[in-house]
Design a protein around this motif. Structure first.
Motif, PDB file in Angstrom:
ATOM      1  N   THR B  72      17.500 -21.206  23.807  1.00  0.00           N
ATOM      2  CA  THR B  72      17.034 -19.896  23.344  1.00  0.00           C
ATOM      3  C   THR B  72      16.199 -19.234  24.437  1.00  0.00           C
ATOM      4  OG1 THR B  72      16.938 -20.777  21.105  1.00  0.00           O
ATOM      5  CG2 THR B  72      15.792 -18.711  21.485  1.00  0.00           C
ATOM      6  N   VAL B  73      15.316 -20.011  25.042  1.00  0.00           N
ATOM      7  CA  VAL B  73      14.475 -19.490  26.124  1.00  0.00           C
ATOM      8  C   VAL B  73      15.354 -19.058  27.305  1.00  0.00           C
ATOM      9  CG1 VAL B  73      12.687 -20.096  27.802  1.00  0.00           C
ATOM     10  CG2 VAL B  73      12.458 -20.829  25.428  1.00  0.00           C
ATOM     11  N   ILE B  76      17.016 -15.737  26.378  1.00  0.00           N
ATOM     12  CA  ILE B  76      16.048 -14.634  26.379  1.00  0.00           C
ATOM     13  C   ILE B  76      15.716 -14.243  27.818  1.00  0.00           C
ATOM     14  CG2 ILE B  76      13.645 -14.031  25.861  1.00  0.00           C
ATOM     15  CD1 ILE B  76      13.904 -15.741  23.331  1.00  0.00           C
ATOM     16  N   THR B  77      15.543 -15.266  28.661  1.00  0.00           N
ATOM     17  CA  THR B  77      15.239 -14.992  30.069  1.00  0.00           C
ATOM     18  C   THR B  77      16.402 -14.254  30.733  1.00  0.00           C
ATOM     19  OG1 THR B  77      14.033 -17.083  30.070  1.00  0.00           O
ATOM     20  CG2 THR B  77      14.379 -16.045  32.207  1.00  0.00           C
ATOM     21  N   SER B  79      18.309 -12.253  29.358  1.00  0.00           N
ATOM     22  CA  SER B  79      18.324 -10.872  28.865  1.00  0.00           C
ATOM     23  C   SER B  79      17.393  -9.994  29.693  1.00  0.00           C
ATOM     24  CB  SER B  79      17.916 -10.828  27.391  1.00  0.00           C
ATOM     25  OG  SER B  79      18.942 -10.272  26.616  1.00  0.00           O
ATOM     26  N   ILE B  80      16.232 -10.521  30.043  1.00  0.00           N
ATOM     27  CA  ILE B  80      15.312  -9.688  30.840  1.00  0.00           C
ATOM     28  C   ILE B  80      15.831  -9.562  32.269  1.00  0.00           C
ATOM     29  CG2 ILE B  80      13.643 -11.516  31.443  1.00  0.00           C
ATOM     30  CD1 ILE B  80      11.479  -9.362  31.406  1.00  0.00           C
ATOM     31  N   ASP B 189      22.789 -12.232  23.169  1.00  0.00           N
ATOM     32  CA  ASP B 189      21.463 -12.798  22.977  1.00  0.00           C
ATOM     33  C   ASP B 189      21.005 -12.595  21.531  1.00  0.00           C
ATOM     34  OD1 ASP B 189      18.915 -13.792  23.406  1.00  0.00           O
ATOM     35  OD2 ASP B 189      18.140 -11.944  24.277  1.00  0.00           O
TER      36      ASP B 189
END
Lengths: 116, 202
Positions: B72-73, B76-77, B79-80, B189
């Motif tokens: 998940t991390v 998310i990373t 995505s940024i 995501d």
């Protein structure tokens, strides 16, 4: 744009930098804030799951956190805070049909969702 | 005769956005319905089962929560880094764009590798989609999501390599493409944000 001018003085550094094109401003600070919030909320979700709360409470909490996280991704990363009407229209229709599809089990199983 | 496709870069007068962006949003709308149908099936299977997971206990007794949390991390990373790749183009920096898009692709591979370890562990434990409804919906949903990750990698790899040529011809057009690829990637995501608690935690 929601968090645009008034509040902050002349754009600091590269945040909200002047960019070419006629739409889609760059807000690096917001991206970082959302990123950190997403990481924190991920830990919150996992943390809650280790508490082994009763199913209904766990599901309600889990879905709430997921909804907050996904709203932030959609609003900031996907720039939905400042989109054109036509996209909102498409998404409103999509959400309606999505909810309909999600409710199909309830409608077909006579509302017996006791085992969730 | 100008044979170029209209409104690839300039906003269409009716929608107010370039056609590509409108197209990707319509595609994402259809994706919502695709995953929506599976989430609906998940609710139906779960509510119809005497207990969930079928062999009792918690989902976390059967699936690897720490690995999924790391994944998940990772997502998310990615995505940024994806949105930063787009932002870099808006700020006219191709090297920074390459760095961020490269990172996005690397993180996507990382997600798949972790998923591979998860899957192979399940298979070693003799747990397959046919084992029970819990594993059936788990493998179906994470499998479809994984295919989306692979799709994103292919598109992003193209944009990082051959596709970059467009930047030197038309900056705005290329930036729009990255925005569209980004919209897709953030959606992937977003799906995981719901899959993770639904399958692993609740």
């Amino acid at each position: 744009m929601s968090d645009a001018p008034a509040s902050t003085a002349p754009a600091t550094g590269h945040d909200a930098a002047e960019s070419f094109g006629d739409h889609g401003e760059v807000h690096v600070k917001s991206y970082v804030v959302v990123f950190v919030a997403l990481l924190c909320l991920t830990l919150v979700t996992v943390g809650i799951s280790y508490l082994h709360l009763t199913r209904p409470v766990a599901i309600a909490l889990g879905l709430t956190v997921a909804a907050i996280k996904s709203s932030m991704v959609a609003a900031v990363f996907m720039h939905l805070v400042s989109e054109k009407k036509v996209i909102y229209a498409v998404l409103t229709l999509t959400v309606l049909f999505f909810l309909l599809v999600l409710l199909l089990p309830v409608m077909t199983s006579g509302g017996n969702l006791s085992n969730l | 005769v100008d044979a170029s496709i209209p409104y690839m870069v300039k906003p269409h007068p009716v929608t107010g956005i370039p056609n590509g962006k409108f197209g990707i949003w319509l595609f994402l709308a259809s994706e919502v319905m695709l995953f929506g149908a599976l989430f609906s099936s998940y609710i139906l299977l779960r509510s119809g089962a005497p207990q969930w997971p079928p062999d009792g206990g918690f989902a976390s007794d059967y699936l690897n929560v720490p690995l999924a949390t790391v994944n998940t991390v990772v997502l998310i990373t990615s995505s940024i880094t994806m949105v930063m790749a787009w932002a870099s183009l808006k700020q006219d920096s191709l090297p920074r764009f390459r760095l961020f898009l490269g990172a996005t692709i690397a993180l996507a591979f990382c997600f798949l590798v972790i998923k591979y370890f998860e899957y192979s562990h399940e298979f070693l434990e003799d747990r397959f989609p046919k084992t029970n409804n819990f594993y059936a919906i788990y493998f179906t949903m994470t499998g479809l999501h994984g295919i989306h990750i692979i799709g994103g990698i292919i598109v992003n790899l193209y944009l990082l390599t051959f596709g970059t040529k467009l930047w030197f011809k038309d900056k705005q057009h290329f930036t729009n493409r990255i925005e569209n690829a980004g919209l897709y990637w953030h959606f992937v995501d977003l799906v995981w944000i719901f899959l993770f608690p639904a399958l692993y935690l609740l």
